[in-house]
Design an enzyme around this catalytic site. Structure first.
Site, PDB file in Angstrom:
ATOM      1  N   GLU A  93       0.810  -1.222   0.000  1.00  0.00           N
ATOM      2  CA  GLU A  93       0.000   0.000   0.000  1.00  0.00           C
ATOM      3  C   GLU A  93       0.838   1.263   0.000  1.00  0.00           C
ATOM      4  O   GLU A  93       0.510   2.227  -0.699  1.00  0.00           O
ATOM      5  CB  GLU A  93      -0.959   0.001   1.187  1.00  0.00           C
TER       6      GLU A  93
ATOM      7  N   HIS B 216     -12.269  -3.896   8.629  1.00  0.00           N
ATOM      8  CA  HIS B 216     -12.688  -3.768   7.226  1.00  0.00           C
ATOM      9  C   HIS B 216     -13.996  -2.991   7.095  1.00  0.00           C
ATOM     10  O   HIS B 216     -14.732  -3.187   6.137  1.00  0.00           O
ATOM     11  CB  HIS B 216     -12.899  -5.149   6.588  1.00  0.00           C
TER      12      HIS B 216
HETATM   13  C1  LIG Z   1      -2.578  -4.474   4.010  1.00  0.00           C
HETATM   14  C2  LIG Z   1      -3.606  -5.249   3.302  1.00  0.00           C
HETATM   15  N1  LIG Z   1      -3.787  -5.092   1.983  1.00  0.00           N
HETATM   16  C3  LIG Z   1      -4.714  -5.802   1.319  1.00  0.00           C
HETATM   17  C4  LIG Z   1      -5.484  -6.705   1.970  1.00  0.00           C
HETATM   18  C5  LIG Z   1      -6.552  -7.498   1.232  1.00  0.00           C
HETATM   19  N2  LIG Z   1      -6.160  -8.911   1.186  1.00  0.00           N
HETATM   20  C6  LIG Z   1      -6.638  -9.809   2.067  1.00  0.00           C
HETATM   21  S1  LIG Z   1      -5.950 -11.305   1.880  1.00  0.00           S
HETATM   22  C7  LIG Z   1      -5.032 -10.792   0.569  1.00  0.00           C
HETATM   23  C8  LIG Z   1      -4.110 -11.730  -0.093  1.00  0.00           C
HETATM   24  C9  LIG Z   1      -3.033 -12.170   0.826  1.00  0.00           C
HETATM   25  O1  LIG Z   1      -2.193 -13.053   0.185  1.00  0.00           O
HETATM   26  P1  LIG Z   1      -1.174 -13.905   1.026  1.00  0.00           P
HETATM   27  O2  LIG Z   1      -0.463 -13.042   2.005  1.00  0.00           O
HETATM   28  O3  LIG Z   1      -0.335 -14.660   0.076  1.00  0.00           O
HETATM   29  O4  LIG Z   1      -2.067 -14.888   1.891  1.00  0.00           O
HETATM   30  P2  LIG Z   1      -3.101 -15.974   1.348  1.00  0.00           P
HETATM   31  O5  LIG Z   1      -4.401 -15.252   1.145  1.00  0.00           O
HETATM   32  O6  LIG Z   1      -2.556 -16.547   0.112  1.00  0.00           O
HETATM   33  O7  LIG Z   1      -3.205 -16.946   2.464  1.00  0.00           O
HETATM   34  C10 LIG Z   1      -5.274  -9.455   0.299  1.00  0.00           C
HETATM   35  C11 LIG Z   1      -4.645  -8.696  -0.776  1.00  0.00           C
HETATM   36  C12 LIG Z   1      -5.296  -6.832   3.361  1.00  0.00           C
HETATM   37  N3  LIG Z   1      -6.041  -7.677   4.090  1.00  0.00           N
HETATM   38  N4  LIG Z   1      -4.351  -6.121   3.991  1.00  0.00           N
END
Ligand SMILES: Cc1ncc(C[n+]2csc(CCOP(=O)(O)OP(=O)(O)O)c2C)c(N)n1
Lengths: 321, 323
Positions: A59, A128
């Protein structure tokens, strides 16, 4: 006029701006996939991955890179996914984007848009669901808009993209799938002009964003003649329209989804009081969230949610004062 | 049954319990009985179980939005978790958190997190507190591959290495960050190389092989307990389901997910156990018990009362609490 959703109206508006100006581009997480609310759907296919950029979960760099790109002559649309994640990029927004023009003596400008959908949506809980508009109206340098209808969301997005000032657009998460009438040709909507959603002489009601349909319904249910203003933009905001109304009604209700304490409603009431004086304001009230985080469980969410019934009750209370 | 076989049976049970829990959670999200969003870790159970099997109750963990497995493997109360994601009274957080914010401090589970990467600095601070209080404990910090692109990842790696903190960083690399393939948004030699660049020694493991995870976690945890500072584990796995319980994952080829299902960590361990002489019937009993336990929790959740509305206003703060 065509009926369409918030998501579709803003998707079209962005596509039109991108066709009009090849220097408009968008960056944010999952944009190539259409964005999490479908508001970027199909744009990657039309404009390619250099203009619809799916970014890492970074971000602060999404925001900061947007600024760098604006300083060098493009018009970025910065997508924060939801307003809560803007908190991971606050320095870039507040101390960089909002300050750069002033601090450098006007040498450069941050002509960019930051989109940050906000508010309660489907039991998303404390991290959220936040409404943070008052944080940003407090920051000199930023334009802040919070549309409440698909047509306004489209028109304000166009105005934001064409603006030479940085514009924060706080779209109501809960309304992405809500439908409304949208003109075939969406014109940019100037900032600082409210939309009068209902006319009446008893109580002036001011609101914005996700509360717009709630207030419209509550005002109808109250059975009282309400002058309802959807501010659409919060900085600048349409003081003139609200003041003219309060001079007739002498009664003011401000409704917002954000926490009441230090919310933008406080600014509205204070300005009105300063302008009309105590004798010109028989009653004023703010209806917002309690100073508590947004809970997950449905009955707990219900306990803090502003409903048309609560709006109607507040209108009747004020009208009786 | 040898000690080793018994330990493996316990791992099988934990993985089966996580899977059964999440199958119920996904079904509950789809039916609308569980409000909000559920992020299932189905297919990734071996990482949670292999790591947490080497932790003690006093150890702490920080987790992610995809955190049911970490919580269950750390010994969290699965019934309270199920109530929580149904928003009911008696839930782990009294219904205030939901699936994405499950915590069970009693077993050292310091919380799932709705913000990607947010657990990393928290884990560093937990480790500092443990040191300050001279506790015999360590911290395991789980995060996804997507988190390594956030600033707090870099800050946390440097921090943990600088202060030689007792933290095991576990990067669960399931290939995706929400709807985007992580390789499309991550440059360079990967999470382990980034950790090493900050001075955190890194290992990689097949995260779909619980015995491999267990073995490497045992080694890394031993190093941390011996005061050798933070360690990093890059566990490769695959997210069988979509990002959420209702995401059909149309952005990836179906064969890829099918292939991952063919590498099922539960079936792989079951096959080894059978080779070691465990009767297939015994394994089936473990799985059936797990399914029955979680089905019962779900039924209990649906029958549980809602929290009273006034709970919305409690636990905000003491001084200046909402009137
Ligand atoms: C700082 C932030 N940016 C965006 C999000 C939205 N978001 C939730 S889960 C996710 C993907 C996360 O990917 P990863 O860390 O690889 O974990 P996975 O979902 O694959 O377990 C995103 C972009 C968030 N929760 N927090």
């Amino acid at each position: 006029m065509t009926r369409m959703t918030f998501a579709e109206a803003t998707r079209r508006a962005l596509a039109e701006e991108m066709r009009r100006d090849p220097l408009v581009w968008a960056l944010g997480e999952d944009l190539v996939q259409g964005g999490i609310f479908g508001q970027y759907k199909g744009l990657a296919e039309e404009f390619g991955p250099e203009r619809i950029v799916s970014t890492p979960i970074s971000e602060s760099t999404i925001m900061g890179a947007g600024l760098g790109a604006a300083l060098c002559g493009t018009r970025p649309v910065i997508e924060m996914r939801i307003a809560d994640f803007t908190l991971c990029a606050m320095d870039e927004l507040v101390s960089q984007i909002a300050k750069v023009r002033y601090m450098f003596g006007g040498q450069g400008r941050a002509a960019l848009v930051v989109r940050m959908p906000q508010g309660m949506w489907r039991n998303s809980a404390a991290q959220h669901s936040q409404c943070l508009e008052a944080w940003l109206t407090h920051i000199p340098g930023l334009v802040v808009a919070a549309p409440g209808t698909p047509a306004d969301a489209a028109g304000l997005l166009k105005a934001a993209i064409r603006s030479d000032d940085p514009v924060v657009l706080m779209e109501p998460k809960n309304l992405w799938t809500a439908e409304g009438e949208v003109p075939e040709e969406v014109a940019p909507i100037p900032f600082g002009v409210a939309r009068r959603a209902a006319e009446g002489d008893a109580v002036t009601v001011v609101t914005w964003s996700a509360m717009v349909p709630v207030v419209e319904q509550g005002a109808r249910e109250s059975g009282i003649g309400c002058d309802v203003f959807d501010l659409r933009s919060l900085w600048p905001w349409d003081e003139a329209a609200v003041l003219a109304s309060v001079r007739r009604t002498g009664r003011l209700l401000v409704v917002h989804e954000a926490v009441t304490v230090s919310g933008f409603g406080a600014e509205v009431v204070a300005r009105v009081l300063e302008a009309v004086g105590p004798s010109g304001l028989r009653a004023a009230e703010r209806l917002g969230a309690p100073r508590a985080p947004v809970p997950f469980s449905p009955p707990l969410e219900e306990a803090i949610r502003i409903t048309p019934a609560r709006v109607a009750e507040a209108i009747r209370r004020i009208a009786a004062t | 049954m040898s000690n080793e076989t018994a330990r493996r049976m316990a791992m099988l049970r934990d993985m089966a319990r996580i899977r059964a829990f999440e199958r119920e959670a996904v079904a509950a999200m789809r039916s609308g009985e569980a409000p909000g969003v559920v992020h299932p870790s189905i297919g990734q159970e071996a990482v949670a179980v292999g790591v947490c099997g080497n932790l003690r109750r006093a150890d702490r963990i920080t987790s992610t939005h995809r955190g049911h497995g970490h919580a269950i493997a750390k010994g969290a109360d699965a019934r309270a978790m199920m109530l929580e994601l149904h928003g009911r009274a008696g839930g782990s957080c009294g219904g205030k958190g939901g699936s994405m914010h499950i915590a069970d401090f009693a077993v050292g589970m310091l919380g799932a997190n709705g913000v990607v990467g947010a657990g990393i600095p928290i884990a560093c601070g937990a480790a500092q507190a443990i040191r300050l209080r001279k506790e015999e404990a360590i911290v395991a910090c789980f995060f996804g591959d997507g988190a390594v692109n956030r600033g707090p990842f870099l800050e946390g790696m440097n921090w943990a290495a600088l202060y030689r903190l007792p933290v095991l960083f576990v990067c669960e690399d399931n290939g995706f960050a929400a709807f985007t393939r992580n390789s499309a948004v991550t440059a360079g030699a990967g999470p382990a190389a980034r950790a090493e660049a900050c001075g955190v020694p890194a290992s990689a493991v097949d995260g779909e092989d619980v015995l491999a995870v267990d073995a490497v976690a045992a080694e890394l945890v031993a190093r941390i307990r011996a005061g050798q500072g933070p360690q990093f584990l890059h566990a490769r796995c695959y997210r069988w389901e979509g990002h959420t319980g209702t995401d059909a994952a149309a952005y990836r080829p179906a064969e890829e997910a099918a292939a991952a299902r063919g590498r099922d960590c539960i079936r792989r361990l079951a096959a080894l156990l059978e080779q070691a002489g465990v009767a297939p019937g015994e394994i089936a009993v473990v799985e059936a018990e797990a399914a029955a336990e979680m089905a019962a929790h779900r039924a209990a959740a649906l029958a549980a009362p809602w929290p009273p509305p006034e709970a919305a206003f409690s636990d905000v703060q003491d001084t200046g609490a909402p009137a």
